[in-house]
Scaffold this active site. Structure first.
Site, PDB file in Angstrom:
ATOM      1  N   LYS A 128       0.874  -1.184   0.000  1.00 23.79           N
ATOM      2  CA  LYS A 128       0.000   0.000   0.000  1.00 23.79           C
ATOM      3  C   LYS A 128       0.902   1.221   0.000  1.00 23.79           C
ATOM      4  O   LYS A 128       2.045   1.150   0.458  1.00 23.79           O
ATOM      5  CB  LYS A 128      -0.876   0.011   1.259  1.00 23.79           C
ATOM      6  CG  LYS A 128      -2.090   0.894   1.154  1.00 23.79           C
ATOM      7  CD  LYS A 128      -3.285   0.185   0.529  1.00 23.79           C
ATOM      8  CE  LYS A 128      -4.419   1.137   0.241  1.00 23.79           C
ATOM      9  NZ  LYS A 128      -5.628   0.435  -0.220  1.00 23.79           N
ATOM     10  N   ASP A 168      -7.018   4.308  -4.615  1.00 24.29           N
ATOM     11  CA  ASP A 168      -7.682   4.207  -3.303  1.00 24.29           C
ATOM     12  C   ASP A 168      -8.279   5.594  -3.071  1.00 24.29           C
ATOM     13  O   ASP A 168      -8.498   6.349  -4.041  1.00 24.29           O
ATOM     14  CB  ASP A 168      -6.668   3.814  -2.202  1.00 24.29           C
ATOM     15  CG  ASP A 168      -7.338   3.451  -0.867  1.00 24.29           C
ATOM     16  OD1 ASP A 168      -7.957   2.391  -0.787  1.00 24.29           O
ATOM     17  OD2 ASP A 168      -7.263   4.242   0.086  1.00 24.29           O
TER      18      ASP A 168
END
Ligand code: NDP
Length: 447
Positions: A128, A168
């Site tokens: 991430k 995201d």
């Protein structure tokens, strides 16, 4: 030693090693509570310190992103990429651009991503990244200059066989486009290094829809275990971004009625339901005009609750689709007191631990994020497959694969989480995701 003490001892070490990272501690604690008892029954994982190793990133990249705003002034942001675990495939996970981004938030997201990606059945490790950059209020040119500067550094760490970021919060089609353009320019290669690309340049059909659709399919599969379905259900949704929009579309398609949407300034309540025409308005408002959800209430003459979240509205199904810790204990109690019996999380870790306790005591159908929202990364995985094959599949083909993957994830949760008549999806998803990664780590030795 009692199990609770073992979890506390383990967490004390995690907290000491990772000070000040509250969200990361929260995510690891939730997993440790189910995995430590499992490791007691399967000591090989304990002997090989698999949980300790999974909770330590393989690599953390931290860098600065300088860029020029429209006035010609230098702006500076912090950026990160957490390469968490590559036991079952290259690192895969989104990039978040939001002022609340910090190391602890991204480590929690990367940790969740490892188990989530494993659950999808596809060969993807977990990662991430992101930045404390806030795209809100910036011009397209400013967003482009930021993305170019961000990718100028990131491009040396990623690659189609190494690490494949996606979108995201704050990173949608526009940002992926700017970053892909810069990657291609520097590396001189046209490869599937990012997912969530535009249709014309390597993107997959259904990728934008995948997380919202997937969380809706997951809700349906949970309801099916009680001989029920989404048809006729009243659904509250938080958020009005990518995940919320497509969850709203799919719930409506499947016969449910969505009555709320929100953003960081408040929520709208439309008891008549947010149908296709109203959703088209939201999509234009959020994706093109980049406006506030309040404008919906002005246009459709319904209530806007400033600064509030939608969990006080009566519903059968709640879908938290905005951000972490957006449902607290009180809100969870209110949901249940109002008759809500399904929670399907499009967002990552939107329910606080105390809220999860409330769901679990009430024995409602609780689909936690790492299972319910895995459809997004699953279709990212399918985008990677199509890029490697240099083919693109039809909408029907991708959607039917997505449905099958969500069904398989649901079955894995049932396999590991069934306790008599009750399915503990938290336990099922955590153990189901853990076993595959853990076995790969055992096979690969001390690395
Ligand atoms: P978007 O940026 O498209 O939308 C985010 C939405 O949540 C916006 O409506 C935003 O409102 C709201 N929001 C964000 N932060 C806050 C906050 N602190 N308080 C209140 N509202 C907030 O993001 P996505 O829809 O892509 O992501 C939503 C969630 O889903 C995240 O948790 C993400 O990690 C998760 N997720 C996303 C996937 C994907 O494929 N996109 C995959 C799996 C999970 P505002 O505009 O006012 O900030």
């Amino acid at each position: 030693m009692a199990l609770e003490q073992k979890v506390n001892d383990f967490m004390a070490k995690i907290i000491a090693k990772n000070p000040g990272e509250a969200e990361f501690h929260q995510a690891v604690h939730e997993v440790a509570e189910t995995i430590i008892p499992y490791m007691e029954e399967n000591p090989i994982y304990k002997e090989n310190k698999i949980l300790e190793r999974i909770a330590e990133p393989e690599r953390v990249i931290l860098f600065r992103v300088p860029w020029l705003d429209d006035k010609g002034e230098i702006q500076l942001n912090k950026a990160y990429r957490i390469e968490m675990n590559s036991a079952i495939g290259p690192y895969k996970g989104g990039l978040r651009f939001h002022p609340t981004v910090n190391l602890g938030v991204l480590k929690f997201l990367a940790f969740e991503q490892v188990l989530k990606n494993s659950l999808t059945t596809l060969p993807m490790g977990g990662g991430k990244g992101g930045s404390d950059f806030d795209p809100k209020g910036k011009t397209d040119n400013e967003v482009m200059r930021f993305c170019q500067s961000f990718m100028t550094e990131l491009c040396r760490h990623i690659g189609p066989n190494t690490d494949i970021p996606a979108g995201d919060i704050g990173v949608g089609g526009r940002e992926i486009g700017f970053m892909y353009g810069q990657y291609k320019r520097i590396r001189n290669e046209f490869t599937g290094v990012l997912t969530g690309k535009g249709r014309e340049w390597g993107g997959s059909l259904i990728r934008p829809e995948a997380t919202g659709y997937g969380a809706t399919y997951f809700a349906e599969y949970m309801l099916n275990t009680r001989g029920d379905s989404l048809k006729g259900k009243v659904v509250t949704i938080s958020g009005s971004g990518n995940v919320a929009q497509y969850a709203c579309e799919k719930v409506t398609d499947m016969g449910g009625k969505v009555v709320t949407l929100s953003d960081s300034s408040g929520f709208i309540h439309d008891p008549a339901g947010i149908d296709a025409e109203k959703l088209a308005f939201v999509m234009h408002l959020k994706n093109v005009k980049r406006g506030r959800i309040k404008e919906y209430a002005d246009k459709y003459n319904c209530e806007f609750h400033e600064g509030k979240r939608p969990w006080g509205i009566k519903c059968d199904v709640a879908m938290p689709n905005a951000t972490q810790n957006e449902v607290n204990e009180e809100e969870a109690k209110t949901l249940i007191a109002n008759g809500c019996f399904v929670v399907s999380e499009g967002a990552n870790m939107p329910s606080a631990p105390e809220a999860i306790e409330v769901y679990s005591k009430a024995k409602i159908l609780y689909g936690l994020g790492k299972a319910a929202n895995a459809g997004g990364v699953a279709v990212s995985g399918l985008e990677m497959s199509q890029n490697s094959l240099r083919l693109s599949w039809t909408r029907e083909e991708v959607d039917s694969r997505l449905k099958q993957i969500m069904k398989d994830i649901h079955e894995t949760c049932v396999k590991y989480g069934k306790e008599g008549d009750y399915i503990d999806y938290v336990k099922g998803a955590n153990i189901g995701g853990f076993v595959k990664v853990a076995d790969a780590m055992l096979a690969q030795g001390v690395v």
